[in-house]
Design an enzyme around this catalytic site. Structure first.
Site, PDB file in Angstrom:
ATOM      1  N   THR A   1     -69.916  -7.957 -74.707  1.00  9.40           N
ATOM      2  CA  THR A   1     -68.517  -7.829 -74.282  1.00  9.40           C
ATOM      3  C   THR A   1     -67.644  -8.824 -75.052  1.00  9.40           C
ATOM      4  OG1 THR A   1     -69.133  -7.092 -72.074  1.00  9.40           O
ATOM      5  CG2 THR A   1     -66.952  -8.087 -72.289  1.00  9.40           C
TER       6      THR A   1
ATOM      7  N   LYS B   1     -56.161  -6.641 -66.232  1.00  8.93           N
ATOM      8  CA  LYS B   1     -57.608  -6.870 -65.988  1.00  8.93           C
ATOM      9  C   LYS B   1     -57.739  -8.062 -65.044  1.00  8.93           C
ATOM     10  CE  LYS B   1     -61.792  -7.922 -68.797  1.00  8.93           C
ATOM     11  NZ  LYS B   1     -61.903  -9.349 -69.127  1.00  8.93           N
TER      12      LYS B   1
ATOM     13  N   GLU C   1     -58.406 -11.602 -80.022  1.00  9.40           N
ATOM     14  CA  GLU C   1     -57.454 -12.700 -79.822  1.00  9.40           C
ATOM     15  C   GLU C   1     -57.706 -13.848 -80.787  1.00  9.40           C
ATOM     16  OE1 GLU C   1     -57.029 -12.219 -74.992  1.00  9.40           O
ATOM     17  OE2 GLU C   1     -58.819 -13.148 -75.800  1.00  9.40           O
TER      18      GLU C   1
ATOM     19  N   ASP D   1     -58.826 -11.832 -67.341  1.00  7.97           N
ATOM     20  CA  ASP D   1     -58.298 -12.657 -68.434  1.00  7.97           C
ATOM     21  C   ASP D   1     -57.493 -11.852 -69.444  1.00  7.97           C
ATOM     22  OD1 ASP D   1     -60.392 -11.245 -69.496  1.00  7.97           O
ATOM     23  OD2 ASP D   1     -61.485 -12.961 -70.279  1.00  7.97           O
TER      24      ASP D   1
END
Ligand code: NAD
Length: 348
Positions: A92, A239, A64, A235
């Site tokens: 992650t 999910k 993102e 988020d």
């Protein structure tokens, strides 16, 4: 070759520098500072350029870009979210970010943001709880004991006065790691065998798990009246962490509704389900917690303005410290129109 001008040298904060800066300022002081910077920027919310972050999804994760500007400075963060990464020994979430001067367009800071994201996310969570959690809350359930978890616990200690954290993770090794890292922090740490057990006596429930699915970390029957839920891990589209029935019983507070409706827990609800914008609670234009039995939910997804605040803060705090190097990353010929000539002269 002519050395680059001062303006063309961009301060760069590496991971090692960021860790140095955290210790130089002090973790709890930095969390409080970041919460203060975010609050200041949320209070001038209408000034900012705002857009839902630009997401590129794959089967296994998301990458993102999160841009914003207050008209004076411009910032963006690159961030990924790959829940399967930990199984391969990778984070992650990793991130880096850039701050630029709107008047020249020149970057003034490039920085690691993996650590800074954990700090700003924790500061944002605790800041929201300052307005929404029951007064005098002392105990927090911390469900999901991965990379973000200790930062969350420390921010709630530093900003909200939490004294006890009750930890739970499906992986006991993660809970053991979190408990070990928090030893000596001043927090009372209780390791629990289930989410239900972690929530016993907790006025605040933080969910911070990573799974690329509509998970049910909390079911409706687990959540009693009067608690504050700080939902961090849901988020992304598809999910989420909470059963939809919890959302229907809660007053829901969000960062930027157009982004949260795509990514947050509220993607499970109708598009017109009422939500309250946190910045309006901070300016006094909307109510926060209004009753003892009310369930307040911060449906956190992480918004660009929080990263902008963090970038501004780091930029202001590195001056005069050894916690940055200068990168020669902008071509800046003496004659601005002679870019080609500069390249030619470099041959010699
Ligand atoms: P991580 O992978 O390091 O940790 C996640 C932990 O959740 C792991 O220890 C895992 O075992 C645990 N877990 C997974 N399923 C569980 C379940 N059903 N019950 C209990 N525990 C469970 O990830 P992280 O870096 O700590 O990030 C956690 C989440 O927070 C991610 O989903 C990430 O995308 C999100 N995040 C949100 C923001 C924000 O601003 N809202 C910022 C950063 C990260």
């Amino acid at each position: 070759m002519t050395p680059p001008s001062r303006l063309a040298l961009v301060p760069f904060v590496s991971v090692a520098h960021m860790m140095g800066l955290v210790h130089h300022i002090g973790l709890e002081a930095m969390l409080r500072d970041l919460a203060g910077e975010i609050e200041a920027d949320f209070r001038r919310w209408p000034l900012f350029d705002k857009t839902p972050r630009v997401a590129s999804h794959s089967e296994v994760g998301v990458i993102e870009l999160m841009p914003t500007s207050d008209g004076e400075m411009y910032g963006f963060k690159y961030v990924n979210g790959h829940p399967k990464n930990t199984r391969e020994g990778l984070q992650t979430v990793t991130a880096f970010g850039l701050l630029a001067d709107v008047h020249t367009g020149y970057p003034v800071l490039l920085t690691e943001m993996t650590i800074l994201t954990a700090l700003r996310t924790a500061a944002m969570s605790a800041l929201a709880a300052k307005y929404l959690a029951p007064k005098g809350a002392k105990t927090m359930a911390m469900i999901g004991n991965g990379a973000q978890s200790e930062f969350q616990c420390m921010a709630f200690k530093a900003i909200c006065g939490i004294g006890t954290v009750r930890l739970y993770d499906i992986d006991p090794a993660a809970t053991a790691k979190c408990a070990r890292n928090l030893a000596g922090s001043g927090l009372k740490v209780v390791s629990c065998a289930s989410g239900q057990e972690a929530m016993e006596g907790a006025e605040i429930i933080t969910t911070c798990t990573a799974d690329k699915q509509n998970a049910t970390i909390l079911t409706d029957n687990m959540v009693g009246a009067g608690v504050h839920i700080n939902a961090i891990g849901g988020d992304c589209p598809g999910k989420t962490e909470l059963h939809a029935d919890i959302l229907r019983r809660s007053d829901i507070f969000v960062e930027y509704p157009p982004q949260t409706r795509i990514e947050g827990e509220i993607q499970q609800l109708d598009d017109d389900h009422p939500v309250i914008e946190l910045w309006q609670v901070m300016t006094g234009d909307a109510p926060g917690r209004t009753g003892d039995r009310q369930i307040t939910l911060f449906d956190s997804v992480g918004f660009a303005i929080e990263d902008f605040s963090a970038l501004r803060y780091v930029h202001s705090r590195i001056k005069g410290t050894p916690f940055y190097t200068e990168l020669d990353m902008l071509a800046d010929p003496d004659d601005p129109r002679d870019l080609f000539g500069m390249v030619q002269r470099a041959k010699s």
